[in-house]
Design an enzyme around this catalytic site. Structure first.
Site, mmCIF file in Angstrom:
data_model
loop_
_atom_site.group_PDB
_atom_site.id
_atom_site.type_symbol
_atom_site.label_atom_id
_atom_site.label_comp_id
_atom_site.label_asym_id
_atom_site.label_seq_id
_atom_site.Cartn_x
_atom_site.Cartn_y
_atom_site.Cartn_z
ATOM 1 N N THR A 59 0.809 -1.089 -0.112
ATOM 2 C CA THR A 59 -0.005 -0.072 0.250
ATOM 3 C C THR A 59 0.887 1.268 -0.157
ATOM 4 O O THR A 59 0.721 2.157 -0.632
ATOM 5 C CB THR A 59 -0.805 -0.164 1.074
ATOM 6 O OG1 THR A 59 -1.546 -1.233 1.255
ATOM 7 C CG2 THR A 59 -1.940 1.156 1.163
ATOM 8 N N CYS A 60 1.960 1.233 0.751
ATOM 9 C CA CYS A 60 3.065 2.682 0.624
ATOM 10 C C CYS A 60 3.527 2.634 -0.632
ATOM 11 O O CYS A 60 3.572 3.684 -0.886
ATOM 12 C CB CYS A 60 4.069 2.264 1.859
ATOM 13 S SG CYS A 60 3.381 1.899 3.323
ATOM 14 N N ALA A 61 3.976 1.631 -1.194
ATOM 15 C CA ALA A 61 4.448 1.755 -2.490
ATOM 16 C C ALA A 61 3.390 1.970 -3.686
ATOM 17 O O ALA A 61 3.601 3.164 -4.462
ATOM 18 C CB ALA A 61 5.210 0.273 -2.930
ATOM 19 N N SER A 63 0.950 4.022 -2.807
ATOM 20 C CA SER A 63 0.560 5.693 -2.703
ATOM 21 C C SER A 63 1.831 6.448 -3.290
ATOM 22 O O SER A 63 1.547 7.468 -3.884
ATOM 23 C CB SER A 63 0.573 5.913 -1.404
ATOM 24 O OG SER A 63 1.676 5.606 -0.439
#
Length: 168
Positions: A59-61, A63
């Site tokens: 999810t971080c990647a 974003s």
């Protein structure tokens, strides 16, 4: 303190996001080349602070990829992707992904950014990492939008953040 979830389990942050229509708290973060980045370095630009636990999670990647794509379209706007990842990991990720339209910044040295913006996890398996949040700052340096993502595994509301930029 914000009450959020991490994989459905309760988690808390050390504080709350900055209030709307207040000056953005100053910060000193670390760039990929290990030099300092100060809030004042971005004076006069609209800013999206894309804050997350680690670029090495899906999810971080995503974003970072999403804001990288959107940032290419915006005038006088900088996207700052902020985590406690080491600058070497951030640089590796950007190189592998072809990320060029965001500034990757790290809070690994002091953790002051996470405390000052109220986004450091106070407990849970992610204790001391930064919680998934978005802060939009207008060119005058005031906070105009914030989002504390309630479930850490979820993506932020990109559309709302980008709309706030248009009004900033």
């Amino acid at each position: 303190m914000a009450s959020i979830t991490l994989g459905g389990s309760p988690a808390n942050t050390v504080g709350n996001l900055p209030a709307i229509n207040t000056p953005a708290p100053n910060f000193t973060l670390t760039k990929s080349d290990l030099s300092q980045a100060l809030l004042s370095d971005y004076a006069g630009s609209k800013l999206v602070l894309n804050i997350f636990p680690s670029v090495d999670t899906g999810t971080c990647a995503q974003s970072v990829r999403q804001f990288n794509q959107e940032a290419a379209e915006l005038d006088n706007t900088k996207v700052l992707c902020i985590s406690k990842d080491l600058p070497f990991a951030q640089q590796r990720f950007c190189g592998a992904e072809g990320i060029e339209n965001v500034d990757m910044l790290s809070d690994y040295k002091t953790g002051d950014f996470g405390k000052d913006y109220g986004v450091t996890f106070a407990d849970s398996a992610f204790a001391s990492l930064l919680s998934r949040s978005v802060v939009v700052i207008n060119k005058e340096g005031n906070v105009v939008y914030t989002e504390q993502v309630s479930e850490t595994a979820d993506e932020p509301n990109y559309k709302a953040a980008l709309e706030a930029l248009m009004d900033a």
